[in-house]
Write a protein that holds these residues in place. Structure first.
Motif, PDB file in Angstrom:
ATOM      1  N   GLN A 216       9.798 -31.215  21.216  1.00  0.00           N
ATOM      2  CA  GLN A 216       9.550 -30.233  22.277  1.00  0.00           C
ATOM      3  C   GLN A 216       8.098 -30.258  22.751  1.00  0.00           C
ATOM      4  O   GLN A 216       7.829 -30.180  23.945  1.00  0.00           O
ATOM      5  CB  GLN A 216       9.954 -28.824  21.817  1.00  0.00           C
ATOM      6  N   PHE A 217       7.166 -30.378  21.821  1.00  0.00           N
ATOM      7  CA  PHE A 217       5.761 -30.387  22.242  1.00  0.00           C
ATOM      8  C   PHE A 217       5.385 -31.697  22.940  1.00  0.00           C
ATOM      9  O   PHE A 217       4.540 -31.705  23.833  1.00  0.00           O
ATOM     10  CB  PHE A 217       4.828 -30.042  21.075  1.00  0.00           C
ATOM     11  N   ARG A 218       6.020 -32.799  22.546  1.00  0.00           N
ATOM     12  CA  ARG A 218       5.753 -34.035  23.315  1.00  0.00           C
ATOM     13  C   ARG A 218       6.348 -33.923  24.716  1.00  0.00           C
ATOM     14  O   ARG A 218       5.734 -34.344  25.688  1.00  0.00           O
ATOM     15  CB  ARG A 218       6.318 -35.256  22.602  1.00  0.00           C
ATOM     16  N   ALA A 219       7.552 -33.359  24.809  1.00  0.00           N
ATOM     17  CA  ALA A 219       8.160 -33.185  26.137  1.00  0.00           C
ATOM     18  C   ALA A 219       7.260 -32.305  27.008  1.00  0.00           C
ATOM     19  O   ALA A 219       7.018 -32.599  28.181  1.00  0.00           O
ATOM     20  CB  ALA A 219       9.555 -32.577  26.016  1.00  0.00           C
ATOM     21  N   LEU A 220       6.733 -31.236  26.422  1.00  0.00           N
ATOM     22  CA  LEU A 220       5.801 -30.376  27.158  1.00  0.00           C
ATOM     23  C   LEU A 220       4.571 -31.159  27.589  1.00  0.00           C
ATOM     24  O   LEU A 220       4.074 -31.011  28.707  1.00  0.00           O
ATOM     25  CB  LEU A 220       5.351 -29.203  26.275  1.00  0.00           C
ATOM     26  N   ASP A 221       4.065 -32.002  26.687  1.00  0.00           N
ATOM     27  CA  ASP A 221       2.857 -32.766  26.999  1.00  0.00           C
ATOM     28  C   ASP A 221       3.125 -33.729  28.157  1.00  0.00           C
ATOM     29  O   ASP A 221       2.244 -33.945  29.004  1.00  0.00           O
ATOM     30  CB  ASP A 221       2.399 -33.524  25.742  1.00  0.00           C
ATOM     31  N   LEU A 222       4.325 -34.287  28.207  1.00  0.00           N
ATOM     32  CA  LEU A 222       4.677 -35.190  29.311  1.00  0.00           C
ATOM     33  C   LEU A 222       4.830 -34.415  30.618  1.00  0.00           C
ATOM     34  O   LEU A 222       4.312 -34.826  31.656  1.00  0.00           O
ATOM     35  CB  LEU A 222       5.965 -35.945  28.973  1.00  0.00           C
TER      36      LEU A 222
ATOM     37  N   GLY B 128      -0.293 -34.126  29.947  1.00  0.00           N
ATOM     38  CA  GLY B 128      -1.283 -34.203  28.857  1.00  0.00           C
ATOM     39  C   GLY B 128      -2.157 -32.974  28.728  1.00  0.00           C
ATOM     40  O   GLY B 128      -3.358 -33.070  28.482  1.00  0.00           O
ATOM     41  N   ARG B 129      -1.562 -31.795  28.849  1.00  0.00           N
ATOM     42  CA  ARG B 129      -2.378 -30.574  28.801  1.00  0.00           C
ATOM     43  C   ARG B 129      -1.967 -29.622  27.684  1.00  0.00           C
ATOM     44  O   ARG B 129      -2.345 -28.443  27.696  1.00  0.00           O
ATOM     45  CB  ARG B 129      -2.265 -29.855  30.157  1.00  0.00           C
TER      46      ARG B 129
ATOM     47  N   SER C  99       1.709 -39.065  26.145  1.00  0.00           N
ATOM     48  CA  SER C  99       1.249 -38.521  27.428  1.00  0.00           C
ATOM     49  C   SER C  99      -0.119 -39.123  27.758  1.00  0.00           C
ATOM     50  O   SER C  99      -0.669 -39.881  26.958  1.00  0.00           O
ATOM     51  CB  SER C  99       1.115 -36.999  27.316  1.00  0.00           C
ATOM     52  N   PRO C 100      -0.691 -38.778  28.891  1.00  0.00           N
ATOM     53  CA  PRO C 100      -2.042 -39.284  29.199  1.00  0.00           C
ATOM     54  C   PRO C 100      -3.098 -38.939  28.145  1.00  0.00           C
ATOM     55  O   PRO C 100      -4.107 -39.637  28.052  1.00  0.00           O
ATOM     56  CB  PRO C 100      -2.360 -38.613  30.541  1.00  0.00           C
ATOM     57  N   GLN C 101      -2.880 -37.890  27.344  1.00  0.00           N
ATOM     58  CA  GLN C 101      -3.854 -37.593  26.286  1.00  0.00           C
ATOM     59  C   GLN C 101      -3.360 -38.099  24.925  1.00  0.00           C
ATOM     60  O   GLN C 101      -3.980 -37.821  23.899  1.00  0.00           O
ATOM     61  CB  GLN C 101      -4.183 -36.104  26.220  1.00  0.00           C
ATOM     62  N   GLY C 102      -2.273 -38.845  24.920  1.00  0.00           N
ATOM     63  CA  GLY C 102      -1.687 -39.288  23.651  1.00  0.00           C
ATOM     64  C   GLY C 102      -0.729 -38.239  23.151  1.00  0.00           C
ATOM     65  O   GLY C 102       0.442 -38.241  23.503  1.00  0.00           O
ATOM     66  N   GLN C 103      -1.243 -37.306  22.361  1.00  0.00           N
ATOM     67  CA  GLN C 103      -0.399 -36.256  21.808  1.00  0.00           C
ATOM     68  C   GLN C 103      -1.088 -34.901  21.991  1.00  0.00           C
ATOM     69  O   GLN C 103      -2.296 -34.837  22.242  1.00  0.00           O
ATOM     70  CB  GLN C 103      -0.135 -36.510  20.324  1.00  0.00           C
ATOM     71  N   PRO C 104      -0.312 -33.809  21.848  1.00  0.00           N
ATOM     72  CA  PRO C 104      -0.915 -32.478  21.971  1.00  0.00           C
ATOM     73  C   PRO C 104      -2.086 -32.281  20.996  1.00  0.00           C
ATOM     74  O   PRO C 104      -2.112 -32.865  19.911  1.00  0.00           O
ATOM     75  CB  PRO C 104       0.248 -31.544  21.616  1.00  0.00           C
ATOM     76  N   VAL C 105      -3.021 -31.464  21.390  1.00  0.00           N
ATOM     77  CA  VAL C 105      -4.141 -31.088  20.532  1.00  0.00           C
ATOM     78  C   VAL C 105      -3.619 -30.110  19.486  1.00  0.00           C
ATOM     79  O   VAL C 105      -2.926 -29.151  19.831  1.00  0.00           O
ATOM     80  CB  VAL C 105      -5.256 -30.407  21.356  1.00  0.00           C
ATOM     81  N   VAL C 106      -3.949 -30.330  18.228  1.00  0.00           N
ATOM     82  CA  VAL C 106      -3.530 -29.399  17.182  1.00  0.00           C
ATOM     83  C   VAL C 106      -4.610 -28.336  16.980  1.00  0.00           C
ATOM     84  O   VAL C 106      -5.800 -28.650  16.868  1.00  0.00           O
ATOM     85  CB  VAL C 106      -3.224 -30.139  15.863  1.00  0.00           C
TER      86      VAL C 106
END
Lengths: 442, 442
Positions: free
Chosen positions: A111-117, A121-122, A208-215
């Motif tokens: 879900q968080f990768r889908a959100l990132d896409l 990348g935000r 995503s453009p940032q790779g993965q979500p920021v933790v």
């Protein structure tokens, strides 16, 4: 050399604001917690103010007394809210809490990768442990011990990051000419294995453009610091004063170093409640109104506890009597008590002592825009970790902060006047990452 | 009396279309499966065509060979996709699959209710069981036996519905004047207890304008029928011919009756793949191109199996030789084989036999708009359950169907020309529901 600039996250608690009476205030959507338009409006305002991100805390349970107040720590639903914001904003980061205690790592990763896409990348993920029994019971579980919760969290975050990394950058080919959709050789099961979890993978979604979500990490103690040091680039902190905030920042930096990560890639966000008026008097009046709409009686009683003096609603519009003040003391268990006592001794009425915000989860910045900017600058220059979570008293306070406080911070060179990049990692000044940190012990 | 009208759901498989080569077709977004704009475009077109709903199937695992094709049965992520569509459409229903095998009932209850709120009551939940080992391994689990999966599913759906019902209609007061947020007395724990799950509740979200999402069921057998009879208002079916479709509809109606529910509140959606051209020849040409972009070689070989004749790519542009046809037979294990054999005997080339769509998961309607409307009308009037899932070959087929086939169905009085209500329940002609069905055995 450029003046160091602060980082700002906007947190509109529960869609209506952090004050318990906020939902009743004219100009605030009373149904803000289920009305995603309230979140959209706040996020658009924060984006206009060039905030790094908006943030939504979450607890998967009803923990408030719904008879008198809007749910404060559980928005509609974080994935749904962030998706709506991803479609209706363009640059601002979008951060939400998701528990590591009562979820499946595969679902959070997906879900968080889908959100990132969807957001380009935000996205940020505030990876917390959940210790509330009400939440555990919703999942038919018991609350693990604190140590166990953190052991699970460590494996959970590692699993999510490993799943994120299972689809490497550049493996999505989209070569329509030759019929090569992806470089499938590079997209392989990760076989995450721990004491508490197993996931095979791969995840079927590219970075995503940032790779993965920021933790992000929230919550103190040695366990919390270890999690932050291992995985986080953002830390939420709730200090009541500068020394404890500064000490936490140093501890966070040491934790990152201890795990072989760059301490300059950590930002600590300190929670500050804001009540903005055009003058200090107007800001106090705003808070008096909010106190009236909330549970003022319990605040009067609690002020009595803070300063060791019996108070009731009959004392509301008088200063605390000087005979009582002689024996008054700041309760040693509440770091906000010394401020409460000082204000009482200055002769403010009980109502106005409370209006200064001495009973809140975070320090309260109440006053004219210049005063609020002064407070933030003072904290920032005292080394509390680079960032603030701005938590307006009520929803209409979002725009007040953006329109009146941000321009002052910008004029002083303390905050960006334009986004320089497009991703949340860009805003935070941290590099692309897809998968576990290079230095990860596993 | 009005002519009975059909119900239509649009399914854009994987964001690009059901044909394996669809992602390569000019005019189709090659990255459609991760590009939510492709789903938005399809949903807006389907809404223009007054479809009841758009539908997204899902499997939480990578199950396709990504080297040559776009993931077909796993879109970006169902909750994220439906949220985006909820914000960008106004009337059309939004349905997605979520597994009852590897999820938490509380999470599904919460996310689908949040979706239902964001969409104003337009959500459907296709509650499936998951038997794929790749999915199980992503959750560190084994695949339960079929009987066990259905036992879990039954408790899972009951739990989700009970959680939905834990916040009754009218309990959200929003009385700003008197400070009464909700009638908390009426929002109580539900203490869902089963052999496989426990959830306390309540869910912290009020019902939507339709109460709760519409439950859909897919998959046959006695277990599947029991689930449909207990809980579903929509059933996805994949018959290859009218008799088996009609038999399933009757079975679904009987199942509803057996559980004390109204059989007229059931709609069966039969999957039909569509390839629309302005003439039959153009439609066949479209499919020939899609076959070329997909794995034509394996289709040639499989046609050989269907009709008991050895075929290879060298035979592509010739009719099947009459010496071979003498011994040809329709493979008894494939209900599509008689059509394949008939076409071969009519003298179509191998390429064109395949272009008629004799190798697909659903029956293929290929031809001019009138021909496709004829087929749908024939099936509809033969009693297959009231509805169809229109599954275009490729993404650009969505608009072709909406612009050219829908007007014919409307002209014949077989499909609505305007939405009459605002919720998915309105479109399906079923009443408000919040909580378990009145007749539920528990």
């Amino acid at each position: 050399m450029r003046t160091p600039q602060m980082h700002l996250t906007m947190q509109l608690v529960g869609g209506t604001g952090i004050e318990p009476g906020a939902w009743r205030r004219p100009g605030v959507a009373a149904d803000g917690y289920v009305n995603v338009d309230a979140a959209v409006r706040a996020a658009k305002a924060a984006e206009r103010g060039k905030f790094d991100a908006v943030f939504f805390a979450d607890t998967p349970a009803v923990v408030d007394d719904l008879s008198t107040r809007s749910p404060s720590w559980a928005p509609l639903e974080p994935v749904v809210v962030l998706t709506a914001l991803a479609r209706e904003t363009e640059r601002i980061g979008l951060v939400a809490t998701s528990s590591t205690t009562f979820n499946h790592a595969y679902n959070v990763a997906r879900q968080f990768r889908a959100l990132d896409l969807v957001s380009g990348g935000r996205i940020g993920w505030n990876a917390v442990t959940t210790g509330r029994p009400q939440a555990a019971l919703n999942y038919g579980a018991e609350v693990p011990s604190r140590g166990e919760r953190y052991a699970i969290a460590e494996e959970f975050i590692a699993s999510v990051m490993a799943l994120w990394g299972s689809w490497p950058e550049g493996a999505l080919l989209l070569d329509t000419e030759n019929g090569r959709f992806a470089d499938a050789e590079r997209i392989q099961p990760v076989m995450v294995r721990g004491r508490h979890m197993f996931s095979r993978g791969p995840l079927g979604l590219p970075p995503s453009p940032q790779g993965q979500p920021v933790v992000f990490q929230a919550g103190g103690g040695g366990n919390g610091l270890a999690l932050a040091g291992l995985y986080a680039n953002g830390v939420y902190n709730s200090p009541f004063d500068i020394p404890s905030g500064a000490a936490h920042w140093q501890a966070v930096r040491r934790a990152a170093q201890a795990y072989g990560r760059d301490p300059d890639h950590m930002t600590v966000f300190n929670g500050i409640v804001t009540s903005v008026g055009s003058t200090e008097g107007e800001a106090l009046q705003r808070r008096r109104e909010l106190d009236e709409l909330g549970d003022l009686e319990s605040r009067v009683q609690y002020l009595g506890v803070q300063i060791g003096v019996p108070l009731d609603m009959g004392d509301l519009d008088k200063p605390v009597h000087k005979d009582l003040l002689r024996d008054a003391y700041a309760h040693p268990g509440d770091p906000r008590a010394p401020l409460a006592l000082r204000l009482a001794k200055e002769g403010w009425t009980v109502r106005d002592v409370i209006a200064h915000g001495i009973i809140q989860y975070h320090p309260v910045a109440v006053g004219a825009p210049e005063q609020i900017a002064d407070m933030l600058q003072h904290w920032f220059e005292s080394g509390v970790g680079g960032g603030f979570t701005i938590t307006p008293d009520a929803a209409d306070g979002v725009e007040d902060f953006v329109d009146h406080v941000v321009p002052i911070l910008q004029k002083r060179g303390l905050f960006r006047t334009e986004y320089e990049g497009t991703t949340l990692r860009d805003h935070l000044g941290i590099p692309y990452q897809n998968g576990l940190p290079a230095a990860h012990p596993a």
